[in-house]
Scaffold this motif. Structure first.
Motif, PDB file in Angstrom:
ATOM      1  N   UNK A 248       0.386  92.287 -11.680  1.00 23.54           N
ATOM      2  CA  UNK A 248      -0.236  91.528 -10.597  1.00 23.54           C
ATOM      3  C   UNK A 248       0.403  91.916  -9.261  1.00 23.54           C
ATOM      4  N   UNK A 249      -0.382  92.429  -8.305  1.00 26.81           N
ATOM      5  CA  UNK A 249       0.194  92.850  -7.025  1.00 26.81           C
ATOM      6  C   UNK A 249       0.408  91.678  -6.072  1.00 26.81           C
ATOM      7  N   UNK A 250       1.460  91.782  -5.283  1.00 21.55           N
ATOM      8  CA  UNK A 250       1.726  90.823  -4.211  1.00 21.55           C
ATOM      9  C   UNK A 250       2.573  91.527  -3.162  1.00 21.55           C
ATOM     10  N   UNK A 251       2.716  90.936  -2.012  1.00 21.74           N
ATOM     11  CA  UNK A 251       3.469  91.551  -0.933  1.00 21.74           C
ATOM     12  C   UNK A 251       4.504  90.563  -0.403  1.00 21.74           C
ATOM     13  N   UNK A 252       5.546  91.116   0.189  1.00 19.04           N
ATOM     14  CA  UNK A 252       6.570  90.287   0.829  1.00 19.04           C
ATOM     15  C   UNK A 252       6.760  90.786   2.251  1.00 19.04           C
ATOM     16  N   UNK A 253       7.178  89.891   3.133  1.00 20.00           N
ATOM     17  CA  UNK A 253       7.392  90.256   4.525  1.00 20.00           C
ATOM     18  C   UNK A 253       8.474  89.376   5.129  1.00 20.00           C
ATOM     19  N   UNK A 254       9.289  89.978   5.962  1.00 14.63           N
ATOM     20  CA  UNK A 254      10.163  89.209   6.857  1.00 14.63           C
ATOM     21  C   UNK A 254       9.518  89.320   8.230  1.00 14.63           C
ATOM     22  N   UNK A 255       8.837  88.264   8.660  1.00 13.95           N
ATOM     23  CA  UNK A 255       8.053  88.360   9.905  1.00 13.95           C
ATOM     24  C   UNK A 255       8.929  88.621  11.122  1.00 13.95           C
ATOM     25  N   UNK A 256       8.336  89.303  12.092  1.00 16.39           N
ATOM     26  CA  UNK A 256       8.978  89.568  13.371  1.00 16.39           C
ATOM     27  C   UNK A 256       7.999  89.196  14.488  1.00 16.39           C
ATOM     28  N   UNK A 257       8.284  88.228  15.324  1.00 12.95           N
ATOM     29  CA  UNK A 257       9.470  87.360  15.253  1.00 12.95           C
ATOM     30  C   UNK A 257       9.371  86.391  14.088  1.00 12.95           C
TER      31      UNK A 257
END
Length: 259
Positions: A248-257
């Motif tokens: 199962x695909x998913x994505x992660x992110x550390x948003x900026x800002x």
């Protein structure tokens, strides 16, 4: 920004269909620190993922013949039956007709004209997710499709969404907003073209994390895989595409800002 102040067309629920609920729950607990809570003996194995005591997503068994493990994004509707008619009238397909989920609400499952699966949730006792755009919770929903303009036209007709084009490295990116409120504040996701012939048309959930690289390491150490290596996108953040042990695909992110 995706919030829990749900309006028509905003993502308000998210669940994972998995062939092995116990193993998948253990994986996401290791990756995000989620806790699994069963919905009870009459739920058919369905249960909730929680973080800090608040529901961030859910999980259940695969119910369609030949289905692959995948995350499903649900969008809020005031009338699931009317939405089902709108989906059909605009070229989509009803995979599961609207039905009541005990006293919690009413749901239906669809496929858009390009082949991406999605669902709707008409709230009753359960309003939706209890945590969003915080660490280890849903912060963005992204549609990858071979016809971004056609896809937006479909969802605009069904949910009244608005769009704004943003230039991204190597492509034009369509930012999605609900039909209510300030357009930028109401943004919750985006639409992008397919990246290569092998990519499938699908909705991808993005989870906000404090450290992308540490999360990638936990994913790989728990049996998951990297679909797209971690990269930095200016004024967007650091992100990575992953899969769980069942694909199962998913994505992660550390948003900026930071959000």
């Amino acid at each position: 920004m995706l919030t829990t102040d749900f309006v028509t067309g905003s993502p308000n629920w998210l669940d994972l269909g998995s062939p092995d609920i116990d193993a998948a729950a253990a994986f996401y607990t290791a990756v995000f620190g989620w806790d699994f809570q069963s919905a009870g003996p009459d739920s058919g194995g369905y249960g909730f993922f929680q973080k800090d005591g608040r529901t961030v997503s859910a999980i259940g068994p695969l119910t369609e013949e030949g289905a692959s493990s995948a995350w499903t994004v649900y969008f809020q509707t005031p009338d699931a039956d009317a939405t089902a008619k709108a989906v059909e009238q605009n070229g989509g397909r009803v995979r599961s007709a609207p039905f009541d989920v005990f006293e919690a609400g009413r749901m239906a499952q669809f496929t858009d004209p390009g082949g991406a699966d999605f669902a709707v949730w008409q709230p009753a006792a359960v309003k939706g997710l209890e945590k969003a755009s915080e660490s280890d919770s849903l912060c963005w929903a992204e549609l990858h499709t071979g016809d971004p303009a056609g896809a937006f036209g479909f969802y605009q007709a069904v949910f009244g969404w608005r769009s704004q084009t943003m230039d991204m490295p190597g492509m034009a990116y369509t930012v999605l907003s609900t039909g209510e409120g300030d357009q930028q504040d109401a943004s919750f996701g985006g639409v992008a073209g397919l990246q290569g012939d092998a990519e499938e048309t699908r909705w991808i959930p993005y989870f906000s994390v404090d450290d992308v690289d540490e999360t990638v390491a936990r994913t790989q150490g728990s049996g998951g895989s990297v679909l797209m290596p971690a990269s930095d996108v200016p004024e967007v953040g650091r992100m990575c595409w992953l899969t769980d042990p069942f694909g199962a695909p998913f994505a992660i992110i550390k948003p900026e800002p930071p959000q």
